[in-house]
Design an enzyme around this catalytic site. Structure first.
Site, PDB file in Angstrom:
ATOM      1  N   CYS A  25       0.823  -1.209   0.000  1.00 24.69           N
ATOM      2  CA  CYS A  25       0.000   0.000   0.000  1.00 24.69           C
ATOM      3  C   CYS A  25       0.861   1.266   0.000  1.00 24.69           C
ATOM      4  O   CYS A  25       1.566   1.537   0.973  1.00 24.69           O
ATOM      5  CB  CYS A  25      -0.900  -0.047   1.238  1.00 24.69           C
ATOM      6  SG  CYS A  25      -1.736   1.486   1.639  1.00 24.69           S
TER       7      CYS A  25
ATOM      8  N   CYS B 117       0.084   3.782   2.741  1.00 25.86           N
ATOM      9  CA  CYS B 117       0.580   3.255   4.022  1.00 25.86           C
ATOM     10  C   CYS B 117       2.048   3.624   4.214  1.00 25.86           C
ATOM     11  O   CYS B 117       2.470   3.991   5.312  1.00 25.86           O
ATOM     12  CB  CYS B 117       0.422   1.739   4.087  1.00 25.86           C
ATOM     13  SG  CYS B 117      -1.282   1.174   3.992  1.00 25.86           S
TER      14      CYS B 117
END
Length: 106
Positions: A26, A29
């Site tokens: 991600c 993230c």
């Protein structure tokens, strides 16, 4: 199951615990890492910050109904005080922690 027990112990603490639920693939993230480092430099030891990989800990992610990453959850004494998905600034997180954390004498 062992991770769940340890996680349950962590969220029951008197000190606020900010959990960053993430996945290694991600991109947003990955962008949260420097934000969390900045947060720690701003609030010091007022809060404990941990990261949990939802793919390595699916039982925890399921139990908290994590549907998107990053998802940040602030816990204290086993309660969810605040929750948000997506990128959040360190300044906003610091305000959330100050607003929601319970001042408990140790």
């Amino acid at each position: 199951m062992e991770n769940t027990i340890k996680f349950q112990d962590l969220i029951r603490g008197k000190k606020p615990l900010l959990v960053d639920f993430y996945a290694s693939w991600c991109s947003p993230c990955k962008m949260m890492q420097p934000v969390l480092q900045e947060l720690v430099s701003m609030v010091g030891n007022e809060v404990k910050v941990i990261k949990i990989d939802v793919e390595k800990n699916p039982q925890i992610a399921r139990s908290l109904r994590i549907q998107g990453v990053p998802t940040l959850i602030l816990f204290q004494q086993g309660e969810i005080l605040w929750r948000q998905s997506g990128l959040v600034s360190a300044q906003h997180l610091a305000q959330v922690i100050q607003k929601h954390s319970k001042k408990i004498p140790v």
